[in-house]
Motif scaffolding. Structure first.
Motif, PDB file in Angstrom:
ATOM      1  N   GLU A 187      30.080  76.060  20.317  1.00  0.00           N
ATOM      2  CA  GLU A 187      29.767  74.850  19.552  1.00  0.00           C
ATOM      3  C   GLU A 187      28.827  73.942  20.336  1.00  0.00           C
ATOM      4  OE1 GLU A 187      33.874  73.971  19.179  1.00  0.00           O
ATOM      5  OE2 GLU A 187      33.891  74.392  17.028  1.00  0.00           O
ATOM      6  N   PHE A 188      29.046  73.846  21.644  1.00  0.00           N
ATOM      7  CA  PHE A 188      28.167  73.034  22.486  1.00  0.00           C
ATOM      8  C   PHE A 188      26.737  73.566  22.432  1.00  0.00           C
ATOM      9  CE2 PHE A 188      26.008  72.677  26.587  1.00  0.00           C
ATOM     10  CZ  PHE A 188      25.835  71.299  26.626  1.00  0.00           C
ATOM     11  N   LEU A 189      26.574  74.872  22.617  1.00  0.00           N
ATOM     12  CA  LEU A 189      25.233  75.462  22.585  1.00  0.00           C
ATOM     13  C   LEU A 189      24.559  75.231  21.241  1.00  0.00           C
ATOM     14  CD1 LEU A 189      25.813  78.847  24.472  1.00  0.00           C
ATOM     15  CD2 LEU A 189      24.804  76.726  25.359  1.00  0.00           C
ATOM     16  N   GLU A 190      25.303  75.376  20.161  1.00  0.00           N
ATOM     17  CA  GLU A 190      24.731  75.132  18.830  1.00  0.00           C
ATOM     18  C   GLU A 190      24.297  73.673  18.690  1.00  0.00           C
ATOM     19  OE1 GLU A 190      23.832  77.503  16.704  1.00  0.00           O
ATOM     20  OE2 GLU A 190      24.611  78.901  18.195  1.00  0.00           O
ATOM     21  N   SER A 191      25.047  72.769  19.288  1.00  0.00           N
ATOM     22  CA  SER A 191      24.711  71.345  19.218  1.00  0.00           C
ATOM     23  C   SER A 191      23.428  71.021  19.964  1.00  0.00           C
ATOM     24  CB  SER A 191      25.851  70.491  19.778  1.00  0.00           C
ATOM     25  OG  SER A 191      26.996  70.589  18.966  1.00  0.00           O
ATOM     26  N   ILE A 192      23.261  71.583  21.159  1.00  0.00           N
ATOM     27  CA  ILE A 192      22.031  71.270  21.891  1.00  0.00           C
ATOM     28  C   ILE A 192      20.828  71.958  21.254  1.00  0.00           C
ATOM     29  CG2 ILE A 192      23.173  70.661  24.053  1.00  0.00           C
ATOM     30  CD1 ILE A 192      22.167  73.343  25.215  1.00  0.00           C
TER      31      ILE A 192
ATOM     32  N   VAL B 263      16.616  72.011  21.661  1.00  0.00           N
ATOM     33  CA  VAL B 263      16.569  72.798  22.895  1.00  0.00           C
ATOM     34  C   VAL B 263      16.589  74.277  22.525  1.00  0.00           C
ATOM     35  CG1 VAL B 263      17.803  73.380  25.024  1.00  0.00           C
ATOM     36  CG2 VAL B 263      17.765  71.010  24.217  1.00  0.00           C
ATOM     37  N   ALA B 264      15.609  75.020  23.014  1.00  0.00           N
ATOM     38  CA  ALA B 264      15.587  76.472  22.846  1.00  0.00           C
ATOM     39  C   ALA B 264      16.121  77.106  24.123  1.00  0.00           C
ATOM     40  CB  ALA B 264      14.173  76.950  22.564  1.00  0.00           C
ATOM     41  N   ILE B 265      16.801  78.229  23.982  1.00  0.00           N
ATOM     42  CA  ILE B 265      17.406  78.901  25.131  1.00  0.00           C
ATOM     43  C   ILE B 265      16.844  80.312  25.228  1.00  0.00           C
ATOM     44  CG2 ILE B 265      19.573  79.676  26.171  1.00  0.00           C
ATOM     45  CD1 ILE B 265      20.982  77.558  24.367  1.00  0.00           C
ATOM     46  N   THR B 266      16.284  80.643  26.393  1.00  0.00           N
ATOM     47  CA  THR B 266      15.852  82.017  26.604  1.00  0.00           C
ATOM     48  C   THR B 266      17.013  82.798  27.213  1.00  0.00           C
ATOM     49  OG1 THR B 266      14.949  81.546  28.791  1.00  0.00           O
ATOM     50  CG2 THR B 266      13.431  81.371  26.937  1.00  0.00           C
TER      51      THR B 266
ATOM     52  N   GLU C 125      22.810  86.455  27.553  1.00  0.00           N
ATOM     53  CA  GLU C 125      23.312  86.455  28.929  1.00  0.00           C
ATOM     54  C   GLU C 125      24.063  85.159  29.231  1.00  0.00           C
ATOM     55  OE1 GLU C 125      23.907  87.828  32.882  1.00  0.00           O
ATOM     56  OE2 GLU C 125      23.160  88.917  31.136  1.00  0.00           O
ATOM     57  N   LEU C 126      23.513  84.046  28.801  1.00  0.00           N
ATOM     58  CA  LEU C 126      24.172  82.751  28.999  1.00  0.00           C
ATOM     59  C   LEU C 126      25.549  82.752  28.348  1.00  0.00           C
ATOM     60  CD1 LEU C 126      24.160  79.742  29.866  1.00  0.00           C
ATOM     61  CD2 LEU C 126      23.064  79.258  27.669  1.00  0.00           C
ATOM     62  N   ARG C 127      25.620  83.185  27.098  1.00  0.00           N
ATOM     63  CA  ARG C 127      26.909  83.214  26.392  1.00  0.00           C
ATOM     64  C   ARG C 127      27.916  84.125  27.086  1.00  0.00           C
ATOM     65  NH1 ARG C 127      27.108  81.481  20.733  1.00  0.00           N
ATOM     66  NH2 ARG C 127      25.168  80.407  20.269  1.00  0.00           N
ATOM     67  N   GLU C 128      27.460  85.283  27.558  1.00  0.00           N
ATOM     68  CA  GLU C 128      28.362  86.210  28.253  1.00  0.00           C
ATOM     69  C   GLU C 128      28.933  85.570  29.509  1.00  0.00           C
ATOM     70  OE1 GLU C 128      26.257  89.859  28.964  1.00  0.00           O
ATOM     71  OE2 GLU C 128      26.153  90.336  26.820  1.00  0.00           O
TER      72      GLU C 128
ATOM     73  N   ILE D  22      21.294  64.560  22.390  1.00  0.00           N
ATOM     74  CA  ILE D  22      21.674  65.380  23.543  1.00  0.00           C
ATOM     75  C   ILE D  22      22.676  64.626  24.409  1.00  0.00           C
ATOM     76  CG2 ILE D  22      20.833  66.415  25.697  1.00  0.00           C
ATOM     77  CD1 ILE D  22      18.255  67.123  24.127  1.00  0.00           C
ATOM     78  N   ARG D  23      22.397  63.348  24.694  1.00  0.00           N
ATOM     79  CA  ARG D  23      23.341  62.535  25.488  1.00  0.00           C
ATOM     80  C   ARG D  23      24.716  62.498  24.821  1.00  0.00           C
ATOM     81  NH1 ARG D  23      19.105  59.073  25.433  1.00  0.00           N
ATOM     82  NH2 ARG D  23      17.804  59.266  27.261  1.00  0.00           N
ATOM     83  N   GLY D  24      24.726  62.281  23.518  1.00  0.00           N
ATOM     84  CA  GLY D  24      25.986  62.241  22.784  1.00  0.00           C
ATOM     85  C   GLY D  24      26.733  63.560  22.837  1.00  0.00           C
ATOM     86  N   THR D  25      25.996  64.654  22.802  1.00  0.00           N
ATOM     87  CA  THR D  25      26.630  65.970  22.874  1.00  0.00           C
ATOM     88  C   THR D  25      27.286  66.179  24.240  1.00  0.00           C
ATOM     89  OG1 THR D  25      25.062  66.902  21.281  1.00  0.00           O
ATOM     90  CG2 THR D  25      26.216  68.465  22.710  1.00  0.00           C
ATOM     91  N   PHE D  26      26.584  65.838  25.307  1.00  0.00           N
ATOM     92  CA  PHE D  26      27.175  65.974  26.643  1.00  0.00           C
ATOM     93  C   PHE D  26      28.407  65.085  26.779  1.00  0.00           C
ATOM     94  CE2 PHE D  26      23.459  68.341  27.643  1.00  0.00           C
ATOM     95  CZ  PHE D  26      23.728  69.037  28.816  1.00  0.00           C
ATOM     96  N   GLU D  27      28.352  63.905  26.208  1.00  0.00           N
ATOM     97  CA  GLU D  27      29.506  63.003  26.264  1.00  0.00           C
ATOM     98  C   GLU D  27      30.671  63.556  25.449  1.00  0.00           C
ATOM     99  OE1 GLU D  27      30.518  58.603  24.618  1.00  0.00           O
ATOM    100  OE2 GLU D  27      28.637  58.808  25.730  1.00  0.00           O
ATOM    101  N   ARG D  28      30.386  64.015  24.251  1.00  0.00           N
ATOM    102  CA  ARG D  28      31.431  64.551  23.369  1.00  0.00           C
ATOM    103  C   ARG D  28      32.137  65.755  23.988  1.00  0.00           C
ATOM    104  NH1 ARG D  28      28.429  65.052  19.346  1.00  0.00           N
ATOM    105  NH2 ARG D  28      28.113  67.280  19.223  1.00  0.00           N
ATOM    106  N   TYR D  29      31.386  66.574  24.718  1.00  0.00           N
ATOM    107  CA  TYR D  29      31.973  67.752  25.347  1.00  0.00           C
ATOM    108  C   TYR D  29      32.457  67.469  26.769  1.00  0.00           C
ATOM    109  CZ  TYR D  29      30.694  70.518  21.357  1.00  0.00           C
ATOM    110  OH  TYR D  29      30.621  71.010  20.086  1.00  0.00           O
ATOM    111  N   GLN D  30      32.498  66.213  27.111  1.00  0.00           N
ATOM    112  CA  GLN D  30      33.090  65.704  28.344  1.00  0.00           C
ATOM    113  C   GLN D  30      32.523  66.327  29.611  1.00  0.00           C
ATOM    114  OE1 GLN D  30      37.264  66.122  27.487  1.00  0.00           O
ATOM    115  NE2 GLN D  30      37.304  64.167  26.430  1.00  0.00           N
ATOM    116  N   PHE D  31      31.204  66.369  29.687  1.00  0.00           N
ATOM    117  CA  PHE D  31      30.539  66.758  30.912  1.00  0.00           C
ATOM    118  C   PHE D  31      30.628  65.591  31.886  1.00  0.00           C
ATOM    119  CE2 PHE D  31      28.912  70.137  28.391  1.00  0.00           C
ATOM    120  CZ  PHE D  31      28.437  71.108  29.268  1.00  0.00           C
TER     121      PHE D  31
END
Length: 94
Positions: free
Chosen positions: A12-17, A22-25, A29-32, A70-79
């Motif tokens: 869910e975090f990755l989908e949010s960013i 944000v694109a992820i290459t 591998e990241l998910r694994e 993005i800031r809100g997502t990091f806050e919501r996921y308690q980074f």
């Protein structure tokens, strides 16, 4: 009262960013790698900083316009504090 732990997943975090531009290459591998640990927030920040040899990078496709999201997502996921700043400073603009 203590702080409540976020029970949302790294998926869910990755989908949010990604929704914030944000694109992820090498996302597979990241998910694994995130799936291998319950401390996925720490693993994510480590891979954001050091994932290039694994082909993992984060690209600013439209993130610059969505920094509040993005800031809100990091806050919501308690980074940890300032994790969003560390992450966005490393975004590639290629």
């Amino acid at each position: 009262m203590g702080q409540q732990i976020c029970d949302q997943t790294y998926v869910e975090f990755l989908e949010s960013i990604k929704a914030a531009g944000v694109a992820i290459t090498n996302e597979r591998e990241l998910r694994e790698r995130l799936a291998e640990t319950w401390r996925w927030r720490f693993a994510f920040m480590t891979l954001a900083a050091n994932g290039k040899p694994l082909g993992i990078s984060f690209l600013d496709k439209d993130a610059e316009r969505h920094m509040d999201k993005i800031r809100g997502t990091f806050e919501r996921y308690q980074f940890p504090d300032h994790a969003d700043e560390v992450f966005t400073a490393r975004l590639s603009r290629d």
